[in-house]
Design a protein around this motif. Structure first.
Motif, PDB file in Angstrom:
ATOM      1  N   ASP A  12     -79.096 -59.965  77.945  1.00  0.00           N
ATOM      2  CA  ASP A  12     -79.654 -58.678  77.462  1.00  0.00           C
ATOM      3  C   ASP A  12     -78.602 -58.399  76.253  1.00  0.00           C
ATOM      4  O   ASP A  12     -78.681 -57.181  76.153  1.00  0.00           O
ATOM      5  CB  ASP A  12     -79.777 -57.744  78.511  1.00  0.00           C
ATOM      6  CG  ASP A  12     -78.623 -57.298  78.977  1.00  0.00           C
ATOM      7  OD1 ASP A  12     -78.440 -56.403  79.884  1.00  0.00           O
ATOM      8  OD2 ASP A  12     -77.615 -57.774  78.662  1.00  0.00           O
ATOM      9  N   ARG A  13     -78.201 -59.066  75.399  1.00  0.00           N
ATOM     10  CA  ARG A  13     -77.273 -58.673  74.129  1.00  0.00           C
ATOM     11  C   ARG A  13     -77.814 -58.133  73.291  1.00  0.00           C
ATOM     12  O   ARG A  13     -77.474 -57.656  72.106  1.00  0.00           O
ATOM     13  CB  ARG A  13     -76.380 -59.881  73.757  1.00  0.00           C
ATOM     14  CG  ARG A  13     -75.497 -60.125  74.790  1.00  0.00           C
ATOM     15  CD  ARG A  13     -74.410 -61.381  74.313  1.00  0.00           C
ATOM     16  NE  ARG A  13     -75.106 -62.520  74.520  1.00  0.00           N
ATOM     17  CZ  ARG A  13     -74.862 -63.836  74.240  1.00  0.00           C
ATOM     18  NH1 ARG A  13     -73.679 -64.003  73.709  1.00  0.00           N
ATOM     19  NH2 ARG A  13     -75.746 -64.837  74.000  1.00  0.00           N
ATOM     20  N   HIS A  14     -79.453 -58.198  73.266  1.00  0.00           N
ATOM     21  CA  HIS A  14     -80.140 -57.717  72.198  1.00  0.00           C
ATOM     22  C   HIS A  14     -80.327 -56.472  71.910  1.00  0.00           C
ATOM     23  O   HIS A  14     -80.013 -55.718  72.934  1.00  0.00           O
ATOM     24  CB  HIS A  14     -81.836 -58.280  71.954  1.00  0.00           C
ATOM     25  CG  HIS A  14     -82.356 -57.723  73.262  1.00  0.00           C
ATOM     26  ND1 HIS A  14     -82.338 -57.915  74.561  1.00  0.00           N
ATOM     27  CD2 HIS A  14     -83.474 -56.778  73.002  1.00  0.00           C
ATOM     28  CE1 HIS A  14     -83.331 -57.280  75.453  1.00  0.00           C
ATOM     29  NE2 HIS A  14     -83.945 -56.551  74.480  1.00  0.00           N
ATOM     30  N   ARG A  15     -80.330 -55.560  71.067  1.00  0.00           N
ATOM     31  CA  ARG A  15     -80.453 -54.174  70.937  1.00  0.00           C
ATOM     32  C   ARG A  15     -81.683 -53.389  71.753  1.00  0.00           C
ATOM     33  O   ARG A  15     -82.828 -53.798  71.419  1.00  0.00           O
ATOM     34  CB  ARG A  15     -80.480 -53.452  69.454  1.00  0.00           C
ATOM     35  CG  ARG A  15     -80.267 -52.144  69.330  1.00  0.00           C
ATOM     36  CD  ARG A  15     -80.399 -51.864  67.671  1.00  0.00           C
ATOM     37  NE  ARG A  15     -80.147 -50.562  67.377  1.00  0.00           N
ATOM     38  CZ  ARG A  15     -79.108 -49.977  67.351  1.00  0.00           C
ATOM     39  NH1 ARG A  15     -77.893 -50.701  67.523  1.00  0.00           N
ATOM     40  NH2 ARG A  15     -78.886 -48.568  67.243  1.00  0.00           N
ATOM     41  N   MET A  16     -81.471 -52.793  72.661  1.00  0.00           N
ATOM     42  CA  MET A  16     -82.299 -52.187  73.454  1.00  0.00           C
ATOM     43  C   MET A  16     -83.094 -50.893  72.584  1.00  0.00           C
ATOM     44  O   MET A  16     -82.672 -50.535  72.107  1.00  0.00           O
ATOM     45  CB  MET A  16     -81.927 -51.435  74.666  1.00  0.00           C
ATOM     46  CG  MET A  16     -81.621 -52.688  75.723  1.00  0.00           C
ATOM     47  SD  MET A  16     -81.001 -51.997  77.283  1.00  0.00           S
ATOM     48  CE  MET A  16     -79.814 -50.587  76.747  1.00  0.00           C
ATOM     49  N   THR A  17     -84.684 -50.939  73.096  1.00  0.00           N
ATOM     50  CA  THR A  17     -85.401 -49.984  72.272  1.00  0.00           C
ATOM     51  C   THR A  17     -85.417 -49.108  73.354  1.00  0.00           C
ATOM     52  O   THR A  17     -84.746 -49.051  74.318  1.00  0.00           O
ATOM     53  CB  THR A  17     -87.062 -50.464  72.275  1.00  0.00           C
ATOM     54  OG1 THR A  17     -87.519 -50.962  73.825  1.00  0.00           O
ATOM     55  CG2 THR A  17     -87.240 -51.805  71.657  1.00  0.00           C
ATOM     56  N   GLU A  20     -86.824 -49.629  76.640  1.00  0.00           N
ATOM     57  CA  GLU A  20     -85.906 -50.540  77.487  1.00  0.00           C
ATOM     58  C   GLU A  20     -84.862 -49.709  78.177  1.00  0.00           C
ATOM     59  O   GLU A  20     -84.429 -49.890  79.173  1.00  0.00           O
ATOM     60  CB  GLU A  20     -85.400 -51.508  76.608  1.00  0.00           C
ATOM     61  CG  GLU A  20     -86.757 -52.817  76.264  1.00  0.00           C
ATOM     62  CD  GLU A  20     -86.002 -53.708  75.409  1.00  0.00           C
ATOM     63  OE1 GLU A  20     -86.494 -54.884  75.626  1.00  0.00           O
ATOM     64  OE2 GLU A  20     -85.112 -53.496  74.610  1.00  0.00           O
ATOM     65  N   LYS A  21     -84.339 -48.760  77.397  1.00  0.00           N
ATOM     66  CA  LYS A  21     -83.276 -47.879  77.804  1.00  0.00           C
ATOM     67  C   LYS A  21     -83.888 -46.847  78.947  1.00  0.00           C
ATOM     68  O   LYS A  21     -83.138 -46.600  79.954  1.00  0.00           O
ATOM     69  CB  LYS A  21     -82.839 -47.011  76.866  1.00  0.00           C
ATOM     70  CG  LYS A  21     -81.799 -47.703  75.711  1.00  0.00           C
ATOM     71  CD  LYS A  21     -81.433 -46.824  74.567  1.00  0.00           C
ATOM     72  CE  LYS A  21     -80.465 -47.710  73.525  1.00  0.00           C
ATOM     73  NZ  LYS A  21     -80.264 -46.618  72.359  1.00  0.00           N
ATOM     74  N   THR A 195     -88.309 -55.440  81.504  1.00  0.00           N
ATOM     75  CA  THR A 195     -88.725 -54.263  80.736  1.00  0.00           C
ATOM     76  C   THR A 195     -90.021 -53.895  80.727  1.00  0.00           C
ATOM     77  O   THR A 195     -90.184 -52.804  80.546  1.00  0.00           O
ATOM     78  CB  THR A 195     -87.965 -54.468  79.407  1.00  0.00           C
ATOM     79  OG1 THR A 195     -89.063 -55.723  78.637  1.00  0.00           O
ATOM     80  CG2 THR A 195     -86.610 -54.859  79.312  1.00  0.00           C
TER      81      THR A 195
END
Length: 196
Positions: A12-17, A20-21, A195
């Protein structure tokens, strides 16, 4: 987004939206609630001679959250759970209980979480949990020698005399919770990383 099949982890290293947060925070809140409920229903002394040292499974959801979301999330889960537990189901232990829980579980999740973060395999999980358990048992020797006399008003020599029980208690408690975490995590990691 790639997935490792060996221990059910999702990278899950992608930038969370924002969504998603929000979903992650909700799931972390759920883990805190489960932790507190578990303590309410399950708590018992490991050594009858020191009945105040009670086992509880509160750290299982925290460890699961650490493996799913990382060591920083694990520490946050530890702090929130310790405070909520300390003012509700474990209110009798007061500030002392909150502080000791934060120290013990933070050491466990930081060590286990950091090791597992860089080796997300079954073997990595085993090593992480063993190292976390050992670190918690060692750190709590110093924590008890320093903090317990201050809060309990007992001489440090008395705490030292109880040290075999204290070390054994922390090793057994963390060991049990680590074993349960190992067998549960793969089964629920997919849900925690979802997510949608």
């Amino acid at each position: 987004m790639s997935q490792k099949t060996n221990y059910g982890n999702i990278d899950d290293r992608h930038r969370m939206t924002g969504r998603e947060k929000t979903v992650r925070l909700a799931k972390m809140g759920m883990l805190v609630a489960i932790s507190v409920v578990l303590v309410y229903f399950i708590h018992f002394p490991i050594f009858p001679a020191v009945a105040f040292l009670e086992y509880d499974p509160a750290d299982i959801p925290i460890l699961i959250g650490t493996f799913a979301f990382g060591p920083v999330a694990g520490v946050l889960l530890t702090i929130v759970t310790s405070v909520v537990q300390g003012v509700t189901v474990s209110a009798a232990s007061g500030a002392y209980g909150i502080i000791m829980h934060i120290i013990a579980t933070s050491v466990l999740v930081i060590v286990a979480g950091v090791i597992y973060k860089f080796n997300k395999t079954r073997k990595g999980a085993v090593i992480a949990l063993i190292c976390g358990t050992a670190a918690m048992a060692v750190v709590m020797i110093g924590a008890n020698l320093i903090i317990t006399p201050l809060f309990m008003g007992v001489p440090r020599s008395m705490v030292w005399d109880l040290m075999p029980f204290i070390v054994g208690f922390n090793a057994i408690k963390a060991g049990i919770n680590s074993i349960v975490t190992f067998f549960l995590y793969k089964r629920i990691s997919g849900f925690l990383h979802r997510t949608a």
